[in-house]
Design a protein around this motif. Structure first.
Motif, short mmCIF file in Angstrom:
data_model
loop_
_atom_site.label_atom_id
_atom_site.label_comp_id
_atom_site.label_asym_id
_atom_site.label_seq_id
_atom_site.Cartn_x
_atom_site.Cartn_y
_atom_site.Cartn_z
N ALA A 120 44.15 27.69 53.91
CA ALA A 120 44.66 27.06 52.68
C ALA A 120 45.79 26.09 52.99
O ALA A 120 45.82 24.96 52.48
CB ALA A 120 45.13 28.13 51.70
N ILE A 121 46.73 26.50 53.85
CA ILE A 121 47.86 25.63 54.22
C ILE A 121 47.38 24.49 55.10
O ILE A 121 47.77 23.32 54.90
CB ILE A 121 48.94 26.45 54.96
N TYR A 177 60.29 25.36 57.95
CA TYR A 177 60.50 26.64 57.27
C TYR A 177 59.58 26.81 56.06
O TYR A 177 59.25 27.94 55.68
CB TYR A 177 61.97 26.81 56.85
N GLY A 178 59.16 25.71 55.44
CA GLY A 178 58.36 25.79 54.22
C GLY A 178 56.98 26.36 54.45
O GLY A 178 56.49 27.17 53.65
N LEU A 179 56.32 25.94 55.52
CA LEU A 179 54.95 26.40 55.76
C LEU A 179 54.89 27.91 56.03
O LEU A 179 54.10 28.62 55.40
CB LEU A 179 54.32 25.61 56.91
N PRO A 180 55.71 28.44 56.94
CA PRO A 180 55.65 29.90 57.14
C PRO A 180 56.14 30.67 55.92
O PRO A 180 55.64 31.77 55.64
CB PRO A 180 56.57 30.13 58.35
N LEU A 181 57.10 30.11 55.17
CA LEU A 181 57.58 30.80 53.97
C LEU A 181 56.46 30.99 52.97
O LEU A 181 56.28 32.08 52.39
CB LEU A 181 58.72 30.00 53.34
N LEU A 182 55.66 29.96 52.75
CA LEU A 182 54.55 30.05 51.80
C LEU A 182 53.52 31.08 52.23
O LEU A 182 52.88 31.73 51.39
CB LEU A 182 53.90 28.67 51.63
N GLU A 183 53.35 31.24 53.53
CA GLU A 183 52.41 32.24 54.03
C GLU A 183 52.93 33.66 53.75
O GLU A 183 52.13 34.60 53.55
CB GLU A 183 52.20 32.08 55.54
N LEU A 184 54.24 33.85 53.72
CA LEU A 184 54.83 35.18 53.57
C LEU A 184 55.00 35.60 52.11
O LEU A 184 55.18 36.79 51.83
CB LEU A 184 56.20 35.22 54.28
N ILE A 185 54.95 34.64 51.20
CA ILE A 185 55.14 34.96 49.78
C ILE A 185 53.93 35.74 49.25
O ILE A 185 52.77 35.41 49.54
CB ILE A 185 55.31 33.65 48.96
N LEU A 187 57.03 21.68 48.84
CA LEU A 187 56.44 23.03 48.80
C LEU A 187 55.22 23.08 47.88
O LEU A 187 54.23 23.76 48.17
CB LEU A 187 57.49 24.04 48.35
N ARG A 188 55.30 22.37 46.76
CA ARG A 188 54.14 22.34 45.84
C ARG A 188 52.94 21.68 46.49
O ARG A 188 51.79 22.09 46.28
CB ARG A 188 54.55 21.63 44.55
N LEU A 189 53.21 20.61 47.27
CA LEU A 189 52.11 19.94 47.97
C LEU A 189 51.53 20.84 49.06
O LEU A 189 50.30 20.93 49.24
CB LEU A 189 52.60 18.62 48.57
N PHE A 190 52.41 21.52 49.80
CA PHE A 190 51.94 22.42 50.87
C PHE A 190 51.10 23.57 50.31
O PHE A 190 50.19 24.06 50.97
CB PHE A 190 53.12 23.01 51.65
N SER A 191 51.43 24.02 49.08
CA SER A 191 50.79 25.22 48.52
C SER A 191 49.73 24.89 47.47
O SER A 191 49.35 25.76 46.69
CB SER A 191 51.86 26.13 47.90
N LYS A 192 49.25 23.67 47.47
CA LYS A 192 48.31 23.25 46.43
C LYS A 192 47.03 24.09 46.43
O LYS A 192 46.36 24.24 45.40
CB LYS A 192 47.97 21.77 46.57
N ILE A 248 46.98 27.31 47.19
CA ILE A 248 47.34 28.71 46.95
C ILE A 248 47.50 28.90 45.45
O ILE A 248 48.34 28.27 44.81
CB ILE A 248 48.66 29.08 47.68
N LEU A 249 46.72 29.76 44.85
CA LEU A 249 46.71 29.93 43.39
C LEU A 249 47.96 30.66 42.92
O LEU A 249 48.44 31.60 43.57
CB LEU A 249 45.46 30.70 42.97
N ASN A 250 48.47 30.23 41.76
CA ASN A 250 49.52 30.95 41.03
C ASN A 250 50.83 31.11 41.79
O ASN A 250 51.58 32.05 41.56
CB ASN A 250 49.03 32.34 40.60
N LEU A 251 51.12 30.20 42.71
CA LEU A 251 52.42 30.25 43.38
C LEU A 251 53.36 29.28 42.67
O LEU A 251 53.06 28.10 42.55
CB LEU A 251 52.27 29.88 44.87
#
Length: 598
Positions: free
Chosen positions: A12-13, A57-65, A91-96, A98-101
C-alpha cells in the motif's frame, strides 16, 4: 543504491510513493526506515534540510499505526504551521491506499473550534505546532496519554524559536512508554538535553557531517555599501532571468518593505511573514508553488514550511545571526539531489561572519562582483534569444497571416528586423541600465592595503604622543584634547593608533607646527605630554581613520559618526555627549539591533 522495496514497506505504501515519483530512498531514509519499522527504540536522525526527513519517519510511522483504534497514536511536533501543513499533506499522500487513516492538523491562525471537532471525530496522527497544542491541552480538548509515537521534526528550529518550555510541558503530558523520534538538521546543546531527558538509549543516525551544508549548494556573496543593498538585490535578480527563489530578511517589517519595492518595480514577488493571516499565507504559498510568484520574500520562521524541489536561489538580504539559520535558509535550495545557489549580500563588517560560516560549515564562499549594467543587459538578451529559439510555432494560427507579415516587413533587412525586434522588447530595460554606477565595494583587506599605500606619499605627518589607553584616552578624548590644546579640528586628523602608554596619529602637514606648539608644557593627569613627528607609518589595519570617506568602521552607513560630525567638534561638551551616545539608544548599533528585533 537500495530501493524502497528492500526496506520492508507494505505494498500500500510502496504503491503510493511510486505514484509520487519516489524511486530510490535518500541516505537518511535508507538508514532510518528499517530501524523505525521495528518500533522498538527511541531514535535521533541528523540530516541536512531537504534530504527527505519527513518520509524517513512518516513512512514507517504509517505502517505502525493501527487504523482500528480511533484514538491519537502518534504526535508530530513542528516549529511552524507551514511546515506542519506540509507534513500532514505528505502523510495523507503516503497513506492514500490505507483506508480510514486520519491525520489532523493543529496550528495557530485557524479556528481552534474546527480543529477540536476534527480531533473528536477521531485522529490517528496529530501534526501540531507547540503553541496551539499547549492551548488544546489547557482546554482539555486533547488526550495525549495514549500516544505511542512522538516525533520532533526540526527540533533545533523549535528551540531556536523559544519553544523549550512548551515542549517540556507537552512531553510531560504524554505516556512514559511512548517512543520518541527526534529529527534535526543540527544538534545544539538544547537538542542534546531533550534527547538525554526524554529518550532512552536512542539509536542515532547521522547523514553527512554534523552542522554542514548541502554539497550541491554553491555559496556566494557580494560586497556592497548598505545604502545600495536593494539596488544590488535587483541587479542580481536581473542577472539571473530564470531565478526562482526566496529572499530572506531578518524582520517582518523589512520583509514587507522589500516585497513591496520589488512589486512596485515590476517583479513577480510577494511577502511571507507572521503578520499575515492564514488565508493570506496560504494564498501566497499557492502562488509561489504555482510559480506565479518568482521571488518570495520571507522571514526565517515563515519559510520553514516551504518544501519545493526546484528553487534555484536563496538570497540572504541580511545574514542571520545564527549558524543554524543560515543552514536552514540555504537548505531551501538544492533539494532532492538538485543544485542551487546561496547568495549573501554583505557589507565589509560582515566579512568576518562569512569567514566563520565557511569554517564551521566546511564550505567555500566565492566573492563575486556585482554585475554591471552591460553584463545584466547581455544576460537578459541571451535569455530572450533562447526563449525565441524554444518557442513552439503554431502554423495553423499564424500561417494565414504570414503573407501579410512578409509584405509589411519586406523593406527591412534581416539585420534590421532583428534589431527592431530586440529593441521593442529591451529599449526601456537598456535605458535603465545605461550608465549605471558600480555597486561593488572593496573588502576591508583591500581598503586597508589601499590606505597604507595612499599614506606613504600623503600630505600628512605621523605624530607620536606619550599618552595612551592606560591614561584613560580613547579616540574622542584624544581628538578633543588636540582641539582644546591646539585648535585643530577632528576633520584635519587622519588615522589614530592607540597603544597602552603612547599613541600615534596622522595630521595634515600644515597643522604640524600648531600641534607641537599647542602641546608645549601640557599635562594629562600627572604626566607631562611629549609630542613629536614620527617617521613610522601605521601598519595596515592597525588604527582607526577619522576623515570622512576614510573610516574603517561604519562605512556602510555613509561614514562614521565622528566623520560626519568632525567639523563641528568644538569642545569637550560635545565630545562628552558623543562618548555617552555609544551607550544609549542614540547609538547606531543599538538602533540597528532594535530594528532587527522589531
Amino acid at each position: 543504491m537500495n530501493s524502497f522495496e528492500n526496506l520492508g514497506l507494505s505494498e500500500a505504501i510502496l504503491g503510493a510513493i511510486k505514484e509520487l515519483g519516489f524511486e530510490n530512498p535518500t541516505p537518511i531514509q535508507e538508514k532510518a526506515i528499517p530501524v523505525l519499522l521495528e518500533g522498538r527504540s527511541d531514535f535521533v536522525g541528523l540530516a541536512q534540510t531537504g534530504t527527505g526527513k519527513t518520509a524517513a519517519y512518516g513512512l514507517p510511522l504509517l505502517e505502525l499505526i493501527e487504523q482500528d483504534q480511533k484514538l491519537p497514536q502518534a504526535l508530530i511536533l513542528s516549529p511552524t504551521r507551514e511546515l506542519g501543513i506540509q507534513i500532514a499533506d505528505d502523510l495523507r499522500l503516503f497513506s492514500k491506499n490505507i483506508l480510514n487513516l486520519n491525520v489532523v492538523n493543529v496550528y495557530g491562525g485557524a479556528s481552534i473550534d474546527d480543529q477540536i471537532r476534527k480531533l473528536r471525530r477521531g485522529a490517528h496522527v496529530i501534526v501540531a505546532t507547540p503553541g496551539r497544542l499547549l492551548d488544546m491541552i489547557r482546554r482539555k480538548a486533547v488526550d495525549l496519554s495514549k500516544i505511542e509515537y512522538l516525533i520532533l521534526d526540526e527540533a533545533d528550529e523549535m528551540l531556536n524559536m523559544g519553544f523549550k518550555e512548551d515542549i517540556d510541558v507537552i512531553l510531560s503530558s504524554t505516556s512514559e512508554n511512548k517512543l520518541t523520534w527526534l529529527f534535526s538538521a543540527t544538534m545544539p546543546n538544547e537538542v542534546r538535553r531533550i534527547a538525554k531527558n526524554y529518550m532512552t538509549d536512542p539509536v542515532e543516525v547521522t547523514v553527512g557531517k554534523a552542522n554542514t551544508s548541502n554539497v550541491n549548494i554553491s555559496h556566494q556573496y557580494y560586497l556592497l555599501n548598505n545604502r545600495d543593498r536593494y539596488n544590488v538585490l535587483k541587479r542580481v535578480v536581473d542577472y539571473y532571468p530564470e531565478i526562482f527563489g526566496i529572499v530572506f530578511c531578518r524582520t517582518r517589517k523589512e520583509t514587507q518593505e522589500v516585497a513591496e519595492l520589488l512589486m512596485k518595480d515590476g517583479y513577480a514577488a510577494d511577502a511571507l511573514h507572521g503578520d499575515l493571516s492564514q488565508v493570506q499565507r496560504d494564498k501566497v504559498m499557492r502562488s509561489f508553488k504555482n510559480k506565479t510568484i518568482q521571488l518570495l520574500v520571507a522571514t526565517d520562521v515563515a519559510a520553514r514550511g516551504i518544501d519545493i524541489d526546484d528553487l534555484t536561489h536563496v538570497i540572504h538580504y541580511n545574514l542571520p545571526d545564527e549558524l543554524e539559520y543560515y543552514t536552514h535558509r540555504s537548505g531551501r535550495t538544492a533539494r532532492a539531489g538538485r543544485s542551487g545557489i546561496s547568495i549573501a549580500l554583505i557589507t565589509p563588517r560582515d566579512e568576518r561572519k562569512v569567514r566563520d560560516l565557511a569554517k564551521k560549515l566546511n564550505v567555500e564562499f566565492a566573492q563575486l562582483k556585482v554585475p554591471g549594467g552591460e553584463e545584466v543587459c547581455e544576460r537578459q538578451l541571451l535569455h530572450y534569444m533562447n526563449r525565441i529559439k524554444e518557442v513552439n510555432i503554431e502554423d495553423n494560427n499564424i500561417g494565414a497571416h504570414f503573407e501579410a507579415i512578409n509584405n509589411e516587413l519586406s523593406e527591412l533587412s534581416r539585420e534590421d528586423i532583428i534589431k527592431k525586434f530586440v529593441s521593442l522588447e529591451f529599449n526601456r530595460f537598456m535605458d535603465f541600465y545605461k550608465n549605471t554606477p558600480d555597486l561593488n565595494m572593496k573588502s576591508s583587506t583591500q581598503k586597508r592595503a589601499q590606505k597604507t599605500h595612499e599614506s606613504v606619499d600623503s600630505n600628512e605627518d605621523r605624530m607620536f604622543i606619550n599618552i595612551g589607553i592606560k591614561d584613560g584616552i580613547d579616540v574622542p578624548r584624544l581628538l578633543t584634547l588636540i582641539h582644546k590644546q591646539c585648535g585643530v579640528r577632528g576633520k584635519n586628523i587622519g588615522r589614530v593608533d592607540l597603544k597602552g602608554v603612547f599613541s600615534f596619529f596622522d595630521v595634515e602637514k600644515e597643522f604640524t607646527n600648531e600641534i607641537v606648539k599647542g602641546f608645549a608644557g601640557a599635562v594629562v593627569g600627572d604626566r607631562a605630554v611629549r609630542i613629536e613627528v614620527s617617521g613610522d607609518r601605521p601598519s595596515s589595519g592597525g588604527g582607526e581613520s577619522h576623515r570622512k570617506g576614510r573610516s574603517s568602521r561604519g562605512s556602510d552607513r555613509g561614514g562614521s559618526d565622528r566623520s560626519r560630525g568632525g567639523s563641528d567638534r568644538g569642545g569637550s561638551k560635545r565630545e562628552s555627549f558623543k562618548d555617552r551616545r555609544r551607550k544609549t539608544s542614540d547609538s547606531p548599533r543599538y538602533s540597528e539591533r532594535k530594528k532587527r528585533e522589531a
